[in-house]
Design a protein around this motif. Sequence first.
Motif, PDB file in Angstrom:
ATOM      1  N   LEU A  95      74.750  -7.371  15.913  1.00  0.00           N
ATOM      2  CA  LEU A  95      75.518  -8.317  16.728  1.00  0.00           C
ATOM      3  C   LEU A  95      76.989  -8.145  16.366  1.00  0.00           C
ATOM      4  CD1 LEU A  95      76.078 -10.786  18.527  1.00  0.00           C
ATOM      5  CD2 LEU A  95      75.317 -12.246  16.620  1.00  0.00           C
ATOM      6  N   THR A  96      77.799  -7.818  17.356  1.00  0.00           N
ATOM      7  CA  THR A  96      79.232  -7.585  17.143  1.00  0.00           C
ATOM      8  C   THR A  96      80.027  -8.717  17.783  1.00  0.00           C
ATOM      9  OG1 THR A  96      78.888  -5.183  17.197  1.00  0.00           O
ATOM     10  CG2 THR A  96      81.146  -5.976  17.555  1.00  0.00           C
ATOM     11  N   PHE A  97      80.919  -9.335  17.018  1.00  0.00           N
ATOM     12  CA  PHE A  97      81.823 -10.353  17.541  1.00  0.00           C
ATOM     13  C   PHE A  97      83.225  -9.774  17.675  1.00  0.00           C
ATOM     14  CE2 PHE A  97      78.627 -13.236  15.600  1.00  0.00           C
ATOM     15  CZ  PHE A  97      78.373 -14.038  16.693  1.00  0.00           C
ATOM     16  N   GLY A  98      83.916 -10.116  18.780  1.00  0.00           N
ATOM     17  CA  GLY A  98      85.292  -9.686  18.962  1.00  0.00           C
ATOM     18  C   GLY A  98      85.431  -8.376  19.713  1.00  0.00           C
ATOM     19  N   GLY A  99      84.348  -7.903  20.315  1.00  0.00           N
ATOM     20  CA  GLY A  99      84.387  -6.649  21.057  1.00  0.00           C
ATOM     21  C   GLY A  99      82.993  -6.073  21.134  1.00  0.00           C
ATOM     22  N   TYR A 100      82.922  -4.750  21.327  1.00  0.00           N
ATOM     23  CA  TYR A 100      81.633  -4.069  21.326  1.00  0.00           C
ATOM     24  C   TYR A 100      81.788  -2.715  20.654  1.00  0.00           C
ATOM     25  CZ  TYR A 100      83.541  -1.978  25.662  1.00  0.00           C
ATOM     26  OH  TYR A 100      84.328  -1.354  26.591  1.00  0.00           O
ATOM     27  N   ASP A 101      80.670  -2.159  20.240  1.00  0.00           N
ATOM     28  CA  ASP A 101      80.654  -0.926  19.460  1.00  0.00           C
ATOM     29  C   ASP A 101      80.232   0.234  20.352  1.00  0.00           C
ATOM     30  OD1 ASP A 101      80.256   1.146  17.676  1.00  0.00           O
ATOM     31  OD2 ASP A 101      79.131  -0.047  16.217  1.00  0.00           O
ATOM     32  N   ASP A 102      81.212   1.049  20.774  1.00  0.00           N
ATOM     33  CA  ASP A 102      80.878   2.116  21.724  1.00  0.00           C
ATOM     34  C   ASP A 102      80.131   3.280  21.085  1.00  0.00           C
ATOM     35  OD1 ASP A 102      82.957   3.337  20.374  1.00  0.00           O
ATOM     36  OD2 ASP A 102      84.352   3.256  22.062  1.00  0.00           O
ATOM     37  N   SER A 103      79.883   3.209  19.774  1.00  0.00           N
ATOM     38  CA  SER A 103      79.044   4.225  19.142  1.00  0.00           C
ATOM     39  C   SER A 103      77.561   3.901  19.301  1.00  0.00           C
ATOM     40  CB  SER A 103      79.379   4.341  17.647  1.00  0.00           C
ATOM     41  OG  SER A 103      78.901   3.220  16.918  1.00  0.00           O
ATOM     42  N   LYS A 104      77.261   2.720  19.851  1.00  0.00           N
ATOM     43  CA  LYS A 104      75.874   2.268  19.965  1.00  0.00           C
ATOM     44  C   LYS A 104      75.270   2.534  21.342  1.00  0.00           C
ATOM     45  CE  LYS A 104      75.818   0.493  15.816  1.00  0.00           C
ATOM     46  NZ  LYS A 104      75.018   1.125  14.745  1.00  0.00           N
ATOM     47  N   PHE A 105      76.066   3.059  22.280  1.00  0.00           N
ATOM     48  CA  PHE A 105      75.538   3.319  23.620  1.00  0.00           C
ATOM     49  C   PHE A 105      76.141   4.584  24.193  1.00  0.00           C
ATOM     50  CE2 PHE A 105      79.233   0.593  24.309  1.00  0.00           C
ATOM     51  CZ  PHE A 105      79.886   1.196  25.359  1.00  0.00           C
ATOM     52  N   THR A 106      75.535   5.055  25.257  1.00  0.00           N
ATOM     53  CA  THR A 106      76.006   6.262  25.920  1.00  0.00           C
ATOM     54  C   THR A 106      76.188   5.983  27.412  1.00  0.00           C
ATOM     55  OG1 THR A 106      75.529   8.613  26.297  1.00  0.00           O
ATOM     56  CG2 THR A 106      73.653   7.116  26.334  1.00  0.00           C
ATOM     57  N   GLY A 107      77.079   6.719  28.050  1.00  0.00           N
ATOM     58  CA  GLY A 107      77.299   6.553  29.488  1.00  0.00           C
ATOM     59  C   GLY A 107      78.171   5.354  29.804  1.00  0.00           C
ATOM     60  N   ASP A 108      78.199   4.992  31.074  1.00  0.00           N
ATOM     61  CA  ASP A 108      79.054   3.910  31.556  1.00  0.00           C
ATOM     62  C   ASP A 108      78.414   2.548  31.335  1.00  0.00           C
ATOM     63  OD1 ASP A 108      80.911   5.778  32.470  1.00  0.00           O
ATOM     64  OD2 ASP A 108      79.969   5.906  34.449  1.00  0.00           O
ATOM     65  N   ILE A 109      79.262   1.544  31.299  1.00  0.00           N
ATOM     66  CA  ILE A 109      78.813   0.150  31.265  1.00  0.00           C
ATOM     67  C   ILE A 109      78.720  -0.360  32.695  1.00  0.00           C
ATOM     68  CG2 ILE A 109      79.362  -2.202  30.505  1.00  0.00           C
ATOM     69  CD1 ILE A 109      81.152  -0.859  28.314  1.00  0.00           C
ATOM     70  N   THR A 110      77.609  -0.979  33.035  1.00  0.00           N
ATOM     71  CA  THR A 110      77.480  -1.661  34.324  1.00  0.00           C
ATOM     72  C   THR A 110      77.850  -3.119  34.124  1.00  0.00           C
ATOM     73  OG1 THR A 110      75.700  -0.188  35.088  1.00  0.00           O
ATOM     74  CG2 THR A 110      75.901  -2.325  36.180  1.00  0.00           C
ATOM     75  N   TRP A 111      78.942  -3.548  34.750  1.00  0.00           N
ATOM     76  CA  TRP A 111      79.409  -4.931  34.608  1.00  0.00           C
ATOM     77  C   TRP A 111      78.867  -5.790  35.748  1.00  0.00           C
ATOM     78  CZ3 TRP A 111      81.252  -6.374  30.154  1.00  0.00           C
ATOM     79  CH2 TRP A 111      81.948  -5.463  29.346  1.00  0.00           C
ATOM     80  N   VAL A 112      78.431  -6.982  35.388  1.00  0.00           N
ATOM     81  CA  VAL A 112      77.865  -7.917  36.360  1.00  0.00           C
ATOM     82  C   VAL A 112      78.572  -9.264  36.190  1.00  0.00           C
ATOM     83  CG1 VAL A 112      75.767  -9.011  37.206  1.00  0.00           C
ATOM     84  CG2 VAL A 112      75.638  -6.754  36.113  1.00  0.00           C
ATOM     85  N   ASN A 113      79.241  -9.726  37.249  1.00  0.00           N
ATOM     86  CA  ASN A 113      79.916 -11.021  37.178  1.00  0.00           C
ATOM     87  C   ASN A 113      78.896 -12.157  37.108  1.00  0.00           C
ATOM     88  OD1 ASN A 113      82.515  -9.902  37.337  1.00  0.00           O
ATOM     89  ND2 ASN A 113      82.446  -9.874  39.573  1.00  0.00           N
ATOM     90  N   LEU A 114      79.242 -13.196  36.380  1.00  0.00           N
ATOM     91  CA  LEU A 114      78.351 -14.346  36.269  1.00  0.00           C
ATOM     92  C   LEU A 114      78.318 -15.139  37.568  1.00  0.00           C
ATOM     93  CD1 LEU A 114      79.164 -15.781  32.711  1.00  0.00           C
ATOM     94  CD2 LEU A 114      77.456 -14.080  33.361  1.00  0.00           C
ATOM     95  N   ALA A 115      77.147 -15.663  37.889  1.00  0.00           N
ATOM     96  CA  ALA A 115      77.026 -16.567  39.031  1.00  0.00           C
ATOM     97  C   ALA A 115      77.590 -17.929  38.678  1.00  0.00           C
ATOM     98  CB  ALA A 115      75.559 -16.697  39.442  1.00  0.00           C
TER      99      ALA A 115
END
Length: 208
Positions: free
Chosen positions: A50-70
């Motif tokens: 669990l990362t607070f204050g951002g995200y760890d791009d070493s933990k995933f590959t490819g693009d991020i799919t962003w989804v706006n909240l309803a």
Amino acid sequence: MGKFDGIMGLGFDGLALGGAKTVFKNAVDQGVVSQPVFAFQMGNNADGELTFGGYDDSKFTGDITWVNLAEPKYWLIDLDNVQVGSYSSGKTNGIVDSGTSLITGPSAEIRKIASSVGASANLLGQYTIDCALVPNLPDLEFTINGKPFKVPGKDLVIQAQGMCLFALMGMDIPTGPKWILGDVFMRQYYTIFDYGQERVGFATPISS
């Protein structure tokens, strides 16, 4: 049985009782975190993060799919469809929630899905399935922003002590979300919660 003193909710202030500020909102306001973002890498029979204050791009590959909240209250998003086997929900909604172990949906819908795969209800409202059927379970697919997000059939079962628990459970929340995409879903995707821009991001995790 897990032992803990309480639950630290990571939702928005609108869910807080008595007008209290949430822990994460306090951290943002006090400048304790560099960005109003936190992210989960759920361990699959391994340690997670669990990362607070951002995200760890070493933990995933490819693009991020962003989804706006309803709605910025729960981490609630619109779902184009939920499909497994012959079952299809049509447009609905759900929350992404690390505090829910399973995937939950309307009780009547979960009964249909359980029946279609051969799962049987127990007295606790959960479903068990013959472990011999697990290799043939269909994938569960959530369509979000027109993009499919799959949970493989083999990952829809939790095996323990010779029993196979079907990882979908009925839950009816009259004024709340229809579906809860809990840990069973989040293990499949690196999941980013962007508090500042009121959105959720999904990416393909790098196996540990």
